[in-house]
Design a protein around this motif. Structure first.
Motif, PDB file in Angstrom:
ATOM      1  N   LEU A  39      68.084  12.113  64.282  1.00  0.00           N
ATOM      2  CA  LEU A  39      69.035  13.015  63.624  1.00  0.00           C
ATOM      3  C   LEU A  39      68.621  13.278  62.177  1.00  0.00           C
ATOM      4  O   LEU A  39      68.695  14.412  61.693  1.00  0.00           O
ATOM      5  CB  LEU A  39      70.433  12.415  63.674  1.00  0.00           C
ATOM      6  N   ASP A  40      68.190  12.238  61.477  1.00  0.00           N
ATOM      7  CA  ASP A  40      67.776  12.400  60.081  1.00  0.00           C
ATOM      8  C   ASP A  40      66.553  13.308  59.968  1.00  0.00           C
ATOM      9  O   ASP A  40      66.427  14.095  59.025  1.00  0.00           O
ATOM     10  CB  ASP A  40      67.475  11.037  59.463  1.00  0.00           C
ATOM     11  N   HIS A  41      65.655  13.193  60.931  1.00  0.00           N
ATOM     12  CA  HIS A  41      64.477  14.063  60.963  1.00  0.00           C
ATOM     13  C   HIS A  41      64.898  15.527  61.032  1.00  0.00           C
ATOM     14  O   HIS A  41      64.408  16.383  60.283  1.00  0.00           O
ATOM     15  CB  HIS A  41      63.620  13.683  62.169  1.00  0.00           C
ATOM     16  N   GLY A  42      65.838  15.834  61.933  1.00  0.00           N
ATOM     17  CA  GLY A  42      66.340  17.197  62.039  1.00  0.00           C
ATOM     18  C   GLY A  42      67.055  17.651  60.782  1.00  0.00           C
ATOM     19  O   GLY A  42      66.962  18.816  60.385  1.00  0.00           O
ATOM     20  N   LEU A  43      67.759  16.734  60.114  1.00  0.00           N
ATOM     21  CA  LEU A  43      68.482  17.077  58.886  1.00  0.00           C
ATOM     22  C   LEU A  43      67.524  17.496  57.778  1.00  0.00           C
ATOM     23  O   LEU A  43      67.699  18.552  57.148  1.00  0.00           O
ATOM     24  CB  LEU A  43      69.319  15.878  58.436  1.00  0.00           C
ATOM     25  N   PHE A  44      66.514  16.706  57.520  1.00  0.00           N
ATOM     26  CA  PHE A  44      65.592  17.007  56.417  1.00  0.00           C
ATOM     27  C   PHE A  44      64.787  18.272  56.691  1.00  0.00           C
ATOM     28  O   PHE A  44      64.542  19.065  55.773  1.00  0.00           O
ATOM     29  CB  PHE A  44      64.665  15.813  56.172  1.00  0.00           C
TER      30      PHE A  44
END
Length: 537
Positions: free
Chosen positions: A350-355
């Motif tokens: 999820l963090d990968h998609g956020l950044f």
């Protein structure tokens, strides 16, 4: 004419995000269910050395994928506008680069064989160079499908390509072609995915190349390239260390354990990166909505992914002989540890998609550089004590990665690390209670059939998990109730109204309450942008 992307309403974005998650999960279930049958056949005819050889050769491919794409696909997905000149520039660069890099891969294969101390890896790598060409030529069509949130088309083409490739692999195995069955599976899957992407995208390049557009995309893409290059170097270094210190068979055992964990992750959370990148990009103009959407997605991610990974952490010694046959017992303990590591870093996707969705790949690059360096160092330090020790090294890095991401994401979302750590408290409690219940059932059912024991362990884990949800995370119940009614309508292709669980739904109270409500690559980087083409299903 440029294509505008900022005019969609929040409800529309939320519906598309929910639909996209659903369709990609359906795809993964279809692929993995058939894949279980395929790998059950392959592991009975192929040796650990065969799997280790292809795993070692495959670690080199992503380096060439990245250089051919140069991060242009990620740029296209999150750009405010696109036009034919910009898309054509990306296509022609990727195509020419893919052809040149495939030739370079053929030439450098003997050097890689020396590093891995394996002559068999050389011809395998040279044939797999075709994968670089297939991936490069389909990079822009795949990016357009993701940008348009056409995840139903992506799911359909991925499922068709994977199933056909699995049939080919089984046929080649039964024909006695050995390791080439695994190679054939990869190439057939990538070729069909590329062809179907072109058909679905309905886009054709112009004979145009803009150096101005190239420079803009290259500036963004260089940061993406750095992230993914570090991740691929980490995977290559791990494989080189394991195969050199413990042998190619040990790498095969590790590969099977990683595959099993990856299957579980794919069946629950594989849709997060492609969907969340687009959805976060479309709502990045409102910081409050972005925080609310992220926290809601984080809780749902923990809720969906924790039970199956907990089950695997308990029952892997029972699952592996059933799925992979005799002779793979050494993978069981490794899979248990990797499942625990996967639980710790479950939010990384999820963090990968956020950044990426916020156009901040540079910050993710610094995180990737630090964590992947720690992973390689841990592997080098622990491999001398065996494969299980190396797995525990991964677990230690997973703890570090999780804590460091709390601070990194908190700064990006302008909130506190405690707010992000709150949902993790639910995950920890659910894992401890669910795992404890599973271990108890495992101990009490000795002597029963393995399938019966797995079923009983699964029931125990799920019941314990539901108790924790009831006690600590009642907010999840309402969110799941809002999400589940969408499924029949989406599967039937019908439209439905906005639900409370839409990824982009605006909920001003959510971010305020999350701090006090504990609801909710194995430490590795998520798949690089456009990786829908690269997975040897």
């Amino acid at each position: 004419m440029p294509e505008q992307t900022g005019t969609q309403q929040p409800d529309s974005i939320g519906r598309q995000a929910a639909s996209g998650v659903l369709w990609l999960i359906v795809q993964k279930w279809a692929i993995r269910i058939t894949g279980f049958v395929t790998i059950a056949v392959l592991t009975r005819f192929l040796s650990p050395e065969d799997f280790g050889t292809v795993a070692a050769a495959s670690t080199m491919l992503p380096f060439f994928y990245l250089l051919a794409d140069l991060g242009f696909a990620a740029y296209i997905v999150q750009a405010d506008t696109t036009d034919r000149r910009m898309l054509s520039t990306g296509f022609w660069f990727s195509t020419v680069a893919g052809l040149l890099l495939a030739g370079a891969l053929i030439l450098c294969a003997p050097l890689v064989g020396l590093v891995f101390r394996s002559e068999q890896i050389v011809p395998v790598m040279q044939v797999l160079s075709l994968a670089v060409v297939f991936t490069a030529t389909a990079s822009v069509p795949m990016a357009l499908l993701r940008r348009g949130m056409r995840f139903r088309a992506i799911a359909a083409q991925g499922s068709v390509a994977a199933v056909v490739a699995q049939v080919v692999a089984v046929g080649m195995t039964l024909a006695g072609l050995g390791v080439w069955a695994l190679v054939g599976q990869i190439l057939v899957s990538l070729f069909l995915t590329a062809v179907l992407a072109w058909v679905a995208a309905r886009w054709r390049p112009a004979f145009a190349f803009s150096y101005a557009e190239f420079r803009v995309m290259a500036r963004f893409g260089s940061q993406v390239l750095g992230v993914e290059f570090v991740a691929m170097f980490r995977a290559w270094a791990e494989a080189a260390i394991i195969s050199t210190v413990l042998g190619m068979a040990a790498l095969g055992y590790l590969n099977i354990a990683q595959r099993l964990v990856q299957i579980v992750q794919d069946l629950t959370g594989a849709a997060l990166v492609p969907v969340s990148t687009v959805a976060f990009a479309k709502i990045r103009g409102s910081s409050e909505r972005l925080r609310s959407a992220y926290l809601k997605a984080l809780r749902m991610t923990y809720a969906v992914m924790s039970p199956p990974l907990t089950l695997l952490a308990v029952a892997a010694p029972l699952v592996i002989p059933i799925v992979f046959g005799d002779g793979w017992e050494q993978s069981a303990r490794v899979a248990q540890v990797l499942a625990l590591a996967g639980l710790l870093v479950v939010g990384a996707t999820l963090d990968h998609g956020l950044f990426y969705g916020l156009g901040r790949p540079g910050r993710w690059f610094l995180y990737a550089l630090f964590i992947d360096a720690c992973t390689v160092a841990a592997t080098a330090l622990t491999a001398q004590w065996g494969l299980e020790a190396a797995a525990y090294g991964f677990l230690a890095v997973a703890v570090l990665a999780t804590v460091s991401r709390w601070f990194l994401v908190a700064r990006l979302l302008q909130t506190s690390p405690r707010t992000l750590a709150g949902p993790f408290g639910f995950l920890a409690a659910a894992t401890i209670c669910g795992g404890g219940a599973g271990w108890l059932v495992l101990a009490l059912t000795d002597g029963l059939a393995p399938l019966v024991r797995i079923l009983l362990i699964g029931v125990a884990v799920l019941l314990a998990y539901l108790v924790i949800v009831r006690l600590l995370a009642r907010q999840l119940v309402s969110e799941l109730r809002a999400y589940l009614p969408r499924l029949p309508a989406k599967l039937g292709g019908q439209k439905s109204g906005p639900a409370a669980s839409d990824l982009a739904a605006s909920d001003p109270a959510a971010s305020a309450s999350s701090a006090s409500t504990p609801a909710a690559s194995v430490p590795s980087m998520p798949a690089p942008a456009g990786s829908e083409l690269k997975e040897p299903s």
